[in-house]
Structures are given as C-alpha cells and as structure tokens.
Scaffold this active site. Structure first.
Site, PDB file in Angstrom:
ATOM      1  N   CYS A 120       0.824  -1.224   0.000  1.00 55.07           N
ATOM      2  CA  CYS A 120       0.000   0.000   0.000  1.00 55.07           C
ATOM      3  C   CYS A 120       0.852   1.267   0.000  1.00 55.07           C
ATOM      4  O   CYS A 120       0.371   2.346  -0.323  1.00 55.07           O
ATOM      5  CB  CYS A 120      -0.925   0.006   1.208  1.00 55.07           C
ATOM      6  N   HIS A 260      -3.555   6.837   2.937  1.00 53.38           N
ATOM      7  CA  HIS A 260      -3.952   5.548   2.364  1.00 53.38           C
ATOM      8  C   HIS A 260      -5.333   5.186   2.895  1.00 53.38           C
ATOM      9  O   HIS A 260      -5.603   5.309   4.088  1.00 53.38           O
ATOM     10  CB  HIS A 260      -2.913   4.498   2.775  1.00 53.38           C
ATOM     11  N   ASN A 290     -10.109  -0.524  -0.150  1.00 50.95           N
ATOM     12  CA  ASN A 290      -8.644  -0.433  -0.068  1.00 50.95           C
ATOM     13  C   ASN A 290      -8.055  -0.935  -1.394  1.00 50.95           C
ATOM     14  O   ASN A 290      -8.127  -2.120  -1.698  1.00 50.95           O
ATOM     15  CB  ASN A 290      -8.170  -1.289   1.114  1.00 50.95           C
TER      16      ASN A 290
END
Ligand code: UT7
Length: 333
Positions: A120, A260, A290
C-alpha cells in the site's frame, strides 16, 4: 548527497490521473457471498462499494489509463518520460515487470521502467525515489503509478478480507522544478520482522503454484486485521509527523491530508494523533475500498481535480501496508 548545482531542484507533480474498473461490487453483493452485513462493513471500515476488474481487464490496462490522464494534465507526450516507477503487488506476470508492459502500452520509448513492491506504500515509495533521482539530476520527468488488481488474490469466501479490497490505478507525472513548490520531504520505513501479519503465503519461488495439487496452496491475501490496524495507526501518524518535521512544517500548516484508504477508523485515529482536524482529511474509501498502492494516487487525483487545492497549499500523504512498509510525503502545491 545533493550537489550544490541542484540545491534548489525538487520534483513537482504536474499531472495526475486515475482509473477504476466499471464493475461495482456493493456491500449487498457481498452479503450474498459471505456471512456479513452492509451495516458491519460500513461501521467497521467506511466502505460502501468497491470496483472489481472483469476477467479480461488487467492491472496494466488500469495503469495505462491512469498514466495517459496524468500525461494529458501535465501537457506531455509519451516520449518525454525518462523513468517509469510502478508500485504494485499484483503484477500482470512474474516476468517481465508490469512497468515494462505499461511502458510498451503507453509508448514511453525513452524511459527506464521498474516495479516497486511496497504494497500500500508503493506509490509513496515511487514518489520518494522519483524525487531523489530528480534532485541528483539523473532524470527530469518521472511517471509514478500505483496500480492493483487485488481481486486476483482476494479470497471471496473469507469475510475477514474480501470486504476490504478493490481494484484501481492512480498516476502522477513528477517533473524537475526550481523553487519552493513541489515535494518538500519524504520518509520511508519497513519492518520485515512483521511480514506475516499481511502476506500471500504461496505462489512465489519458495512455494510455486506447480508444487501444489488439488488446490491446497494459499494464494490469497492473509491478514491479522486488528494487529495490522494497530501498527497502521501508529506508523502512519509517526511517519506523517516526521515528514512534517523534515519540511519544517507543523500539523496546522496542512491544507489537506491524503492518507492511504484502508479503513475510516485508521484515518480518523491517525489524524487525531497528528493533530489534523478530520475535515482536512480526504476520504474516498466509501467508493473504492482499499486499493493498496493505488489508493493514495487515486485520492490525490480526485482531491486536485475537485478544485480543493490551490497553489501554495500544503499536502500531507501517508501510507502503510504489507512488508510491513510505510511512507509519508509533504508537498507544496
Ligand atoms: O492496507 C494495508 C493495511 N490494511 C489495513 O490497514 C487493515 C487493518 N485492519 C482493519 O481494517 C480491521 O482490523 C478490519 C476491518 C479488518 C477488522 O475490523 P476489527 O474491528 O479489527 O474486527 P476484528 O478483526 O476484531 O473482528 C471482530 C469481529 C470478529 O468476530 P468475533 O470473533 O468477535 O465473533 C470477526 O469474525 O468481527 C467479525 N468479522 C466480521 N463480521 C461481519 C470480521 N469480518 C467481518 C465481516 N462481517 N466482514
């Protein structure tokens, strides 16, 4: 060490673009697949829906669409790019790098191209590397992409993970610039001792797919959710404070934080620890879930295109993911 000649040179983001698959998977769709509810998913994560690739759609297709939009915004052509950095954990193939595939599809004939595996935090790792190459004078125009097809390694029978992830891509063009606008600071960190909190156990060279029979390999993302949650809050907020400090800034200087998008509660807790009011935190997790390396650049593209950012505004970005890896950056727009 930065030479005297390039002391005032920094990377500046001059173009942004993003792309997501058309197909929307809602929480109600997931209710029919696993033992979950829309209410649980929304209240525990903030996610309402996510985009999922069709079988024929590749991660590189999304990366190319995002990259093309970023080039358009920057007013550049494909031949102008001299380096392509692609953050991803879901490459089209194990060989070649997907960066080379994207290079071919976009026609970046003058560029070097490589993938970055930092989960990520992949886009922010790319942004930091781009800025460093620009500062030493090696490259002038770098395309940084974060792109994922997480649906390719999501177990849609596991309610602990399948409600969280989505597919997408975001891209930035970073150009050499003199003056005080651009990337002010970046911070990168990893802790490989905690790698098994968030990983894909099989499918690499230590346990290749052909060594399994009867579908007994574990080729899906496996995560210890609550432990990862705890680390994410602490490391994203500490990294943010470090990047602010390196740039000589305070949390009250931040116009917008672009974190994020892993979980609305992670973003809220991190913002509280940094001292940034929640109204200044950009969130689009409700629409996309996500998307790993794609989440920061998609959010950045959306916030900039919304007109919310003016010249001179301060942006703070932070990300955390498998590895474990985490990263942050500050930008003067
Ligand atoms: O992007 C990189 C990093 N990734 C992250 O940062 C994700 C970090 N982790 C998280 O976001 C959260 O930990 C989750 C959203 C994954 C889970 O939320 P949580 O509040 O930590 O829940 P939990 O794992 O402690 O589980 C609580 C309960 C459990 O049931 P029991 O054992 O209390 O009976 C789970 O089985 O919730 C259950 N549960 C679910 N229930 C309905 C877990 N997933 C679901 C689900 N629907 N989808």
């Amino acid at each position: 060490m930065v030479s005297v000649m390039y002391r005032n040179r920094r990377g500046r983001i001059t173009g942004l673009g993003s792309a997501v698959p058309e197909h929307i998977m809602t929480n109600h769709d997931l209710e029919k697949m696993v033992d979950t509810t829309d209410e649980w998913i929304q209240s525990r994560t903030g996610i309402k829906e996510r985009r999922i690739c069709e079988k024929y759609e590749s991660m590189s297709d999304l990366a190319v669409a995002a990259g093309r939009r970023a080039l358009e915004m920057a007013g550049l052509g494909p031949k102008d790019v001299d380096l392509l950095l692609l953050g991803t954990v879901t490459p089209d193939h194990r060989l070649p790098s997907t960066a080379c595939i994207v290079q071919k599809k976009l026609g970046l004939v003058n560029a070097a191209a490589l993938d970055i595996v930092a989960a990520c935090a992949g886009f922010l790792h790319g942004l930091s590397i781009a800025n460093s190459f620009i500062r030493i004078g090696q490259y002038k125009r770098v395309m940084v992409i974060g792109a994922e097809k997480l649906s390719s390694c999501t177990d849609f029978t596991d309610r602990n993970t399948c409600v969280l992830f989505g597919d997408g891509a975001g891209a930035a063009v970073v150009e050499a610039s003199e003056g005080d606008r651009g990337i002010l600071s970046t911070f990168l960190k990893s802790d490989g001792r905690l790698s098994e909190l968030l990983w894909i156990p099989h499918g690499g060279s230590i346990a290749p797919p052909q060594s399994f029979h009867n579908g007994d390999g574990d080729f899906f993302i496996t995560m210890s959710g609550s432990e990862v949650f705890r680390h994410a809050v602490r490391q994203m907020s500490d990294a943010s404070l470090k990047a602010l400090d390196m740039a000589g800034l305070k949390s009250e200087d931040v116009t917008v934080m672009v974190p994020h998008q892993a979980n609305i509660r992670i973003m809220e807790s991190a913002a509280r620890r940094i001292g940034i009011p929640i109204e200044r935190v950009f969130m689009n997790i409700d629409k996309y879930g996500n998307t790993s390396a794609a989440s920061v650049p998609i959010a950045l593209d959306e916030v900039v295109r919304s007109g919310r950012i003016k010249e001179g505004d301060i942006l703070l970005m932070a990300a955390f993911g498998g590895g474990l890896t985490w990263a942050s950056a500050t930008v003067k727009w």
